[in-house]
Design an enzyme around this catalytic site. Structure first.
Site, short mmCIF file in Angstrom:
data_model
loop_
_atom_site.label_atom_id
_atom_site.label_comp_id
_atom_site.label_asym_id
_atom_site.label_seq_id
_atom_site.Cartn_x
_atom_site.Cartn_y
_atom_site.Cartn_z
N LYS A 1 -32.79 23.15 -81.49
CA LYS A 1 -31.95 22.89 -80.36
C LYS A 1 -32.91 21.89 -79.30
O LYS A 1 -32.18 21.41 -78.55
CB LYS A 1 -31.38 24.33 -79.63
CG LYS A 1 -30.55 24.23 -78.51
CD LYS A 1 -29.23 23.40 -78.79
CE LYS A 1 -28.18 23.27 -77.69
NZ LYS A 1 -26.94 22.53 -78.40
N SER B 1 -27.72 -7.20 -78.80
CA SER B 1 -27.46 -5.87 -79.11
C SER B 1 -25.77 -5.50 -79.43
O SER B 1 -25.02 -6.22 -79.99
CB SER B 1 -28.07 -5.01 -78.39
OG SER B 1 -28.27 -3.72 -79.02
#
Length: 324
Positions: free
Chosen positions: A190, A138
């Site tokens: 949010k 990764s």
């Protein structure tokens, strides 16, 4: 602990004595006819970068420092790595070996390190060799992809080219125990990804676009490093892992071998002789000096005969350690 204190006291005394000698006597003029000063026992110690520098990336790649990393175990700090690469930009080596043993980590931190290595190669013409340890996957592979050559052990686990965002949802559990969550927000999205309710289709679309964009950056980094079109990387970038031998077969690794093979490759790329030895770069250059002194039968004589190296270490490195 007592022995370490004695070593430090001896070192500080020697630094003071040699500094006073320089200030009061100055350097002998070349025309004085005096015999040349014999080679210092610490002639190999340089406050700057060696011809072949080595940086060890060890552990999860995170933005902040913590728990060692970069040679000390624990987490690998992007901030520390960028600091070390900055030192190499000021005093560039001919070659850099990256010893990577990392399963990955922060996408942003891995990208920042990758980009800084590319700048070091482009601006300072430094040749870079990556050598993989047990794991280089990764974000670890993203860093390795910036190298000119990648060396892996046949049993190394590498690849895992992909991006993941994992979110939990415990709305059902909260309902069973009679707990309700109350959210007060300004901004419609949010609380996107909140674990106390199901994700909306719009929120999923937005988060997927973020993952897709990060994935595209990863593909571009690998394609650039390997010199491939992105289309060739994509079939290999399904998030799967490869052994070192499998990675070599598909072109994600250049050669199979150990750290010694990486050293040979670094010498070859930089045009250095076989006698050139690599040197670990870290934030504690006093450790390098103590290591060199410990190899001498008479360390105090080595201190006294190493005026240049000691003064360089004292005046160049101590402020770095204090300020950092």
């Amino acid at each position: 602990m007592r022995l370490e204190k004695l070593w430090m006291a001896a070192l500080l005394v020697a630094c003071t004595v040699t500094a006073v000698g320089v200030w009061t006597r100055g350097a002998a003029p070349a025309s004085s006819g005096a015999s040349a000063e014999p080679p210092s026992p610490l002639a190999g110690f340089r406050a700057g970068s060696p011809a072949i520098a080595v940086i060890t990336v060890d552990g999860m790649i995170l933005e902040e420092e913590g728990g060692g990393g970069f040679g000390g175990g624990g987490n690998a700090s992007a901030r520390q790595m960028l600091r070390l690469l900055g030192r190499l930009r000021r005093d560039p080596p001919k070659a850099l070996i990256l010893r990577i043993n990392s399963p990955g980590g922060s996408a942003a931190a891995s990208q920042a390190i990758h980009d800084e290595i590319l700048r070091l190669k482009r601006d300072k013409r430094v040749k870079v060799v990556a050598v993989m340890g047990d794991v280089c996957a990764s974000g670890g592979y993203m860093i390795a992809a910036a190298a000119d050559r990648i060396v892996a052990n046949p049993a190394t686990l590498t690849g895992s080219i992909g991006v993941i965002m994992h979110l939990a949802n415990y709305e059902g559990l909260m309902g069973k125990v009679g707990v309700r969550s109350v959210t007060i927000k300004a901004g419609r999205l949010k609380d996107m990804g909140a674990p106390d309710r199901l994700m909306t289709r719009e929120e999923r679309r937005i988060l997927q676009s973020i993952v897709d964009d990060s994935y595209a950056l990863f593909l571009e980094a690998v394609a650039t490093g390997r010199g491939w079109p992105v289309a060739r990387v994509r079939p290999l970038a399904e998030g799967r892992i490869y052994t070192g031998r499998q990675a070599k077969a598909v072109g994600l690794v250049d050669e199979l071998g150990t750290y010694e093979a990486a050293v040979v490759a670094a010498r070859r790329l930089a045009g250095l002789p076989a006698s050139e030895q690599p040197d670990e770069v870290n934030g504690e250059d006093w450790q390098r000096l103590f290591h060199l002194l410990s190899q001498r039968a008479d360390p105090l004589a080595a201190l006294a005969g190493s005026r240049t190296a000691l003064l360089s270490a004292a005046y160049d490195r101590v402020p770095l350690m204090v300020l950092e």
